[in-house]
Design a protein around this motif. Structure first.
Motif, PDB file in Angstrom:
ATOM      1  N   GLN A 189       0.821  -1.241  -0.063  1.00  0.00           N
ATOM      2  CA  GLN A 189      -0.157  -0.140  -0.098  1.00  0.00           C
ATOM      3  C   GLN A 189       0.872   1.325  -0.080  1.00  0.00           C
ATOM      4  O   GLN A 189       1.968   1.345   0.456  1.00  0.00           O
ATOM      5  CB  GLN A 189      -0.931   0.087   1.090  1.00  0.00           C
ATOM      6  CG  GLN A 189      -1.793  -1.139   1.594  1.00  0.00           C
ATOM      7  CD  GLN A 189      -2.896  -1.174   2.452  1.00  0.00           C
ATOM      8  OE1 GLN A 189      -3.734   0.048   2.323  1.00  0.00           O
ATOM      9  NE2 GLN A 189      -2.794  -2.025   3.463  1.00  0.00           N
ATOM     10  N   TYR A 208      -3.796   0.570  -2.781  1.00  0.00           N
ATOM     11  CA  TYR A 208      -3.796  -0.904  -2.283  1.00  0.00           C
ATOM     12  C   TYR A 208      -3.478  -1.789  -3.373  1.00  0.00           C
ATOM     13  O   TYR A 208      -4.374  -1.764  -4.448  1.00  0.00           O
ATOM     14  CB  TYR A 208      -5.147  -1.193  -1.743  1.00  0.00           C
ATOM     15  CG  TYR A 208      -4.995  -2.531  -1.148  1.00  0.00           C
ATOM     16  CD1 TYR A 208      -5.611  -3.766  -1.725  1.00  0.00           C
ATOM     17  CD2 TYR A 208      -4.781  -2.852   0.268  1.00  0.00           C
ATOM     18  CE1 TYR A 208      -5.632  -5.047  -1.339  1.00  0.00           C
ATOM     19  CE2 TYR A 208      -4.924  -4.334   0.838  1.00  0.00           C
ATOM     20  CZ  TYR A 208      -5.311  -5.239  -0.024  1.00  0.00           C
ATOM     21  OH  TYR A 208      -5.372  -6.613   0.569  1.00  0.00           O
ATOM     22  N   PHE A 218       4.547   6.869   2.395  1.00  0.00           N
ATOM     23  CA  PHE A 218       4.983   6.074   2.948  1.00  0.00           C
ATOM     24  C   PHE A 218       4.527   4.774   1.952  1.00  0.00           C
ATOM     25  O   PHE A 218       3.209   4.581   1.449  1.00  0.00           O
ATOM     26  CB  PHE A 218       4.403   5.699   4.243  1.00  0.00           C
ATOM     27  CG  PHE A 218       4.878   6.637   5.184  1.00  0.00           C
ATOM     28  CD1 PHE A 218       4.159   7.778   5.648  1.00  0.00           C
ATOM     29  CD2 PHE A 218       6.077   6.266   5.814  1.00  0.00           C
ATOM     30  CE1 PHE A 218       4.576   8.522   6.683  1.00  0.00           C
ATOM     31  CE2 PHE A 218       6.741   7.251   7.056  1.00  0.00           C
ATOM     32  CZ  PHE A 218       5.982   8.424   7.282  1.00  0.00           C
ATOM     33  N   GLU A 240       2.436  -6.026   3.533  1.00  0.00           N
ATOM     34  CA  GLU A 240       1.639  -6.934   4.301  1.00  0.00           C
ATOM     35  C   GLU A 240       2.593  -8.240   4.350  1.00  0.00           C
ATOM     36  O   GLU A 240       2.660  -8.780   3.213  1.00  0.00           O
ATOM     37  CB  GLU A 240       0.272  -7.295   3.934  1.00  0.00           C
ATOM     38  CG  GLU A 240      -0.301  -7.935   5.012  1.00  0.00           C
ATOM     39  CD  GLU A 240      -1.755  -8.253   4.556  1.00  0.00           C
ATOM     40  OE1 GLU A 240      -2.681  -7.232   4.816  1.00  0.00           O
ATOM     41  OE2 GLU A 240      -2.071  -9.460   4.189  1.00  0.00           O
ATOM     42  N   ASN A 297       2.156 -13.106   9.037  1.00  0.00           N
ATOM     43  CA  ASN A 297       0.977 -12.820  10.276  1.00  0.00           C
ATOM     44  C   ASN A 297       0.097 -11.728   9.708  1.00  0.00           C
ATOM     45  O   ASN A 297      -0.400 -10.995  10.437  1.00  0.00           O
ATOM     46  CB  ASN A 297       1.904 -12.452  11.477  1.00  0.00           C
ATOM     47  CG  ASN A 297       2.905 -11.303  11.382  1.00  0.00           C
ATOM     48  OD1 ASN A 297       2.871 -10.644  10.251  1.00  0.00           O
ATOM     49  ND2 ASN A 297       3.656 -11.070  12.416  1.00  0.00           N
ATOM     50  N   TYR A 298       0.378 -11.213   8.469  1.00  0.00           N
ATOM     51  CA  TYR A 298      -0.628 -10.283   7.877  1.00  0.00           C
ATOM     52  C   TYR A 298      -0.362  -8.718   8.398  1.00  0.00           C
ATOM     53  O   TYR A 298      -0.981  -7.994   8.224  1.00  0.00           O
ATOM     54  CB  TYR A 298      -2.181 -10.604   7.893  1.00  0.00           C
ATOM     55  CG  TYR A 298      -2.364 -11.814   7.448  1.00  0.00           C
ATOM     56  CD1 TYR A 298      -2.550 -13.042   8.136  1.00  0.00           C
ATOM     57  CD2 TYR A 298      -2.485 -12.035   6.063  1.00  0.00           C
ATOM     58  CE1 TYR A 298      -2.804 -14.137   8.015  1.00  0.00           C
ATOM     59  CE2 TYR A 298      -2.980 -13.349   5.596  1.00  0.00           C
ATOM     60  CZ  TYR A 298      -2.894 -14.529   6.233  1.00  0.00           C
ATOM     61  OH  TYR A 298      -3.355 -15.584   5.624  1.00  0.00           O
ATOM     62  N   GLN A 299       0.857  -8.679   9.178  1.00  0.00           N
ATOM     63  CA  GLN A 299       1.066  -7.320   9.654  1.00  0.00           C
ATOM     64  C   GLN A 299       1.737  -6.148   8.571  1.00  0.00           C
ATOM     65  O   GLN A 299       2.333  -6.965   7.808  1.00  0.00           O
ATOM     66  CB  GLN A 299       1.745  -7.365  11.009  1.00  0.00           C
ATOM     67  CG  GLN A 299       1.107  -8.077  12.280  1.00  0.00           C
ATOM     68  CD  GLN A 299       1.902  -8.154  13.315  1.00  0.00           C
ATOM     69  OE1 GLN A 299       2.927  -7.775  13.408  1.00  0.00           O
ATOM     70  NE2 GLN A 299       1.591  -9.219  14.486  1.00  0.00           N
ATOM     71  N   LEU A 300       1.337  -5.061   8.837  1.00  0.00           N
ATOM     72  CA  LEU A 300       2.039  -4.152   7.648  1.00  0.00           C
ATOM     73  C   LEU A 300       3.308  -3.784   8.324  1.00  0.00           C
ATOM     74  O   LEU A 300       3.812  -3.382   9.501  1.00  0.00           O
ATOM     75  CB  LEU A 300       1.183  -2.937   7.560  1.00  0.00           C
ATOM     76  CG  LEU A 300       0.002  -2.997   6.702  1.00  0.00           C
ATOM     77  CD1 LEU A 300      -0.923  -1.475   6.816  1.00  0.00           C
ATOM     78  CD2 LEU A 300       0.232  -3.397   5.227  1.00  0.00           C
ATOM     79  N   ILE A 301       4.316  -3.897   7.359  1.00  0.00           N
ATOM     80  CA  ILE A 301       5.543  -3.264   7.710  1.00  0.00           C
ATOM     81  C   ILE A 301       5.927  -2.143   6.966  1.00  0.00           C
ATOM     82  O   ILE A 301       5.791  -2.124   5.504  1.00  0.00           O
ATOM     83  CB  ILE A 301       6.669  -4.268   7.460  1.00  0.00           C
ATOM     84  CG1 ILE A 301       6.457  -5.679   8.190  1.00  0.00           C
ATOM     85  CG2 ILE A 301       8.183  -3.644   7.915  1.00  0.00           C
ATOM     86  CD1 ILE A 301       6.473  -5.441   9.595  1.00  0.00           C
ATOM     87  N   TRP A 302       6.272  -0.947   7.526  1.00  0.00           N
ATOM     88  CA  TRP A 302       6.244   0.217   6.786  1.00  0.00           C
ATOM     89  C   TRP A 302       7.834   0.685   6.508  1.00  0.00           C
ATOM     90  O   TRP A 302       8.639   0.621   7.246  1.00  0.00           O
ATOM     91  CB  TRP A 302       5.608   1.458   7.767  1.00  0.00           C
ATOM     92  CG  TRP A 302       4.306   1.330   7.939  1.00  0.00           C
ATOM     93  CD1 TRP A 302       3.695   0.380   8.614  1.00  0.00           C
ATOM     94  CD2 TRP A 302       3.231   2.120   7.619  1.00  0.00           C
ATOM     95  NE1 TRP A 302       2.194   0.432   8.702  1.00  0.00           N
ATOM     96  CE2 TRP A 302       1.975   1.659   7.940  1.00  0.00           C
ATOM     97  CE3 TRP A 302       3.355   3.717   6.928  1.00  0.00           C
ATOM     98  CZ2 TRP A 302       0.783   2.322   7.851  1.00  0.00           C
ATOM     99  CZ3 TRP A 302       2.099   4.235   6.832  1.00  0.00           C
ATOM    100  CH2 TRP A 302       0.758   3.581   7.096  1.00  0.00           C
ATOM    101  N   GLY A 303       7.968   1.670   5.309  1.00  0.00           N
ATOM    102  CA  GLY A 303       9.259   2.331   5.093  1.00  0.00           C
ATOM    103  C   GLY A 303       9.270   3.118   5.748  1.00  0.00           C
ATOM    104  O   GLY A 303       8.316   3.968   6.487  1.00  0.00           O
ATOM    105  N   ALA A 304      10.470   3.979   5.840  1.00  0.00           N
ATOM    106  CA  ALA A 304      10.903   5.252   6.317  1.00  0.00           C
ATOM    107  C   ALA A 304      10.180   6.489   5.772  1.00  0.00           C
ATOM    108  O   ALA A 304      10.293   7.484   6.101  1.00  0.00           O
ATOM    109  CB  ALA A 304      12.445   5.416   6.756  1.00  0.00           C
TER     110      ALA A 304
END
Lengths: 109, 113
Positions: A33, A48, A86, A90, A94-101
């Motif tokens: 996303q 998305y 940003f 996903e 565990n379907y969690q979002l990991i974000w860039g800086a």
């Protein structure tokens, strides 16, 4: 864990210019996303886009999942486009979002 | 249409104090999330919930607790505040598929001194 790298970290452009923001990720993901955070801190979902290309007005995004990158294009920039962009991926486990800086974009009038 | 509402917008705590950040959504979304954003960084997931009565830890849950007694409300509790918890906190919600079309609150700026 998954690494998400965005480039460039900062970008200053004149109004009317075009720009391309890049997001690289280190592992296979469920989806990706793009978000915009305006100078007052408000976060808005832009795209998305697990794969392929989407367009919304002056913005478009392309994700090439097999090569683990995504691009966000902004055409004919306006001052209201300023802020931080940003990408977030996903994680499959565990379907969690990991974000860039983020990429901080400043559009000058 | 209020969307996701967070309160308070700003708060200063002393080390060791406790507080609750409130989050309410009026979109009947099943999924709700708490994120923190440190300066110059992206967001990190603290806790999330897939529906009333169900919560789970995210990337950085230590020092926080949550509850989800109703679909609308998802409060975040800080116990024994520490300077490392100085951050901007965002609540978010989504309907249908996990993480799809996230709606964010306006954020809470928290300083622990």
């Amino acid at each position: 864990g998954i690494q998400v790298e965005q480039s460039p970290p900062d970008l200053i452009l004149q109004e009317g210019a075009n720009s391309t923001l890049r997001c690289n990720f280190s592992d296979s993901v469920n989806n990706l996303q793009w978000f915009h955070q305006n100078p007052w801190g408000q976060l808005i979902n832009l795209f998305y886009i697990p794969s392929g290309t989407k367009q919304n007005g002056r913005l478009s995004a392309t994700t090439v999942a097999t090569e683990r990158y995504s691009l966000l294009y902004i055409s004919s920039s306006q001052t209201t486009d300023s802020g931080v962009y940003f990408c977030a991926v996903e994680r499959r486990s565990n379907y969690q979002l990991i974000w860039g800086a983020g990429t901080k974009l400043i559009i000058k009038p | 249409n209020a969307g996701v509402t967070q309160t308070p917008k700003f708060r200063i705590l002393k080390i060791g104090q406790s507080m609750t950040l409130q989050c309410t959504q009026d979109m009947n979304h099943n999924y709700m999330y708490w994120y923190r954003q440190d300066p110059g960084m992206g967001l990190k997931l603290i806790y999330y919930s897939v529906g009333a009565g169900i919560t789970d830890k995210g990337e950085v849950p230590n020092g926080y607790n949550v509850s989800r007694s109703t679909t609308e409300d998802f409060p975040l509790r800080l116990e024994l505040a520490a300077p490392s918890q100085t951050s901007v906190y965002f609540c978010a919600s989504s309907g249908g598929v996990t993480n799809e079309k996230l709606f964010f609150g306006s954020g809470t700026q928290l300083s622990v001194l």
